[in-house]
Design an enzyme around this catalytic site. Sequence first.
Site, PDB file in Angstrom:
ATOM      1  CE1 TYR A   1     -10.584   1.610   8.044  1.00 52.01           C
ATOM      2  CE2 TYR A   1     -11.104   2.801  10.728  1.00 52.01           C
ATOM      3  CZ  TYR A   1     -10.546   2.501   9.350  1.00 52.01           C
ATOM      4  OH  TYR A   1      -8.827   3.471   9.656  1.00 52.01           O
TER       5      TYR A   1
ATOM      6  CB  ILE B   1      -2.862  -2.764  -5.957  1.00 51.91           C
ATOM      7  CG1 ILE B   1      -3.717  -1.920  -6.206  1.00 51.91           C
ATOM      8  CG2 ILE B   1      -2.623  -3.366  -5.305  1.00 51.91           C
ATOM      9  CD1 ILE B   1      -4.938  -1.560  -5.591  1.00 51.91           C
TER      10      ILE B   1
ATOM     11  CE  LYS C   1      -8.139  -0.313   9.942  1.00 50.02           C
ATOM     12  NZ  LYS C   1      -5.867  -0.727   8.975  1.00 50.02           N
TER      13      LYS C   1
ATOM     14  CB  ILE D   1      -2.878   9.871   9.547  1.00 49.94           C
ATOM     15  CG1 ILE D   1      -2.921   8.808  10.538  1.00 49.94           C
ATOM     16  CG2 ILE D   1      -1.974  10.720   9.578  1.00 49.94           C
ATOM     17  CD1 ILE D   1      -2.026   7.847   9.858  1.00 49.94           C
TER      18      ILE D   1
ATOM     19  N   GLY E   1       0.619  -1.019   0.113  1.00 45.77           N
ATOM     20  CA  GLY E   1       0.169  -0.092  -0.016  1.00 45.77           C
ATOM     21  C   GLY E   1       1.136   1.055   0.355  1.00 45.77           C
TER      22      GLY E   1
ATOM     23  N   GLY F   1      -0.581   4.866  -1.126  1.00 47.93           N
ATOM     24  CA  GLY F   1      -1.952   5.421  -0.179  1.00 47.93           C
ATOM     25  C   GLY F   1      -0.891   6.779   0.817  1.00 47.93           C
ATOM     26  CD  GLN F   2      -4.665   9.159   5.443  1.00 50.82           C
ATOM     27  OE1 GLN F   2      -4.599   7.923   5.350  1.00 50.82           O
ATOM     28  NE2 GLN F   2      -4.748  10.419   6.145  1.00 50.82           N
TER      29      GLN F   2
END
Length: 318
Positions: A143, A35, A147, A173, A8, A11-12
Amino acid sequence: MKNVLVIGATGQIGSELTMELRKRYGGSHVVAGYIIGAEPKGELLESGPSEIADVTDAEAIVKVVKKYDIDTIYNLAALLSVVAESWPRLAWKIGVDGLWNVLEVAREHHCALFTPSSIGSFGLTTPHVMTPQDTIQRPTTIYGVSKVTTELLSDYYFLKYGVDTRAVRFPGIISYVTPPGGGTTDYAVDIYYSAVRGEKFVCPIKQGTLMDMIYMPDALHAAIQLMEADPTKLVHRNAFNLASMSFAPETIYAAIKRHVPEFEMEYKVDPLKQHIADSWPDCMDDSCARSEWGWQPQYDLEAMTVDMLEKLRLKLDK
Ligand code: SER
């Protein structure tokens, strides 16, 4: 850590974590896993190796781990809370089936593994003020459900197979680099863009809604510091509460307005985001992270605001 794979990496969190790890361990020792459709570009592409590493394809991950002799994996593949509500099966496939693949790779190839959890792992029945490290976790979002599962599966692999799994529960974040996209806490990033662009901010979260937040440099530092921590000091593993600052929309607005006096905000509450935000802690107790591996954030709201405004003005040429 000798050789690291970031899954990832575009990503962020991944886009900045990969660069930070490369600064510390050398570009060639940190592989940016991505990806198709989210290929690395610019500095991320040029500063070290990159490889396709889709969590839903265990074989592809094994190939990368073998090729680069990987000993540490940061598994950041996930859908954020709001977008996951539209795609619950996909959120599970990436977050849980994907994790299972990565855990198996970590077990077979003796890799340490970081898979972040979140404030989203808590729910309405969790104590919301100074949320303890060990407490009720009954989230009502997919989500959150994925988690909590992440935390449990990661602990299971540590206890059963000795896989060195470690994690934090990230607050929202905030960063000026890669926009988050699809999270409940995104408003606290978007508000800075509006302020710098000279636009009125329309806040989707109700006045008075407290949530934990963290500035990206602290978030990166936490992930790396935890993975480098002495394992004999860790009583907990998956996952540590991580606190830095907690604020409601009116507080971040006031902090920005001190630097941008003409800045305006109005509320237009998004019911889904508000429902999710209401189920999350007001502020977490992160004393275990502080005592077990020395967690200490550097940025408060004011310091973050000064830095965000300065960096965004440069980025947006304002
Ligand atoms: N920032 C995430 C979200 O809002 C929470 O971890 O979905």
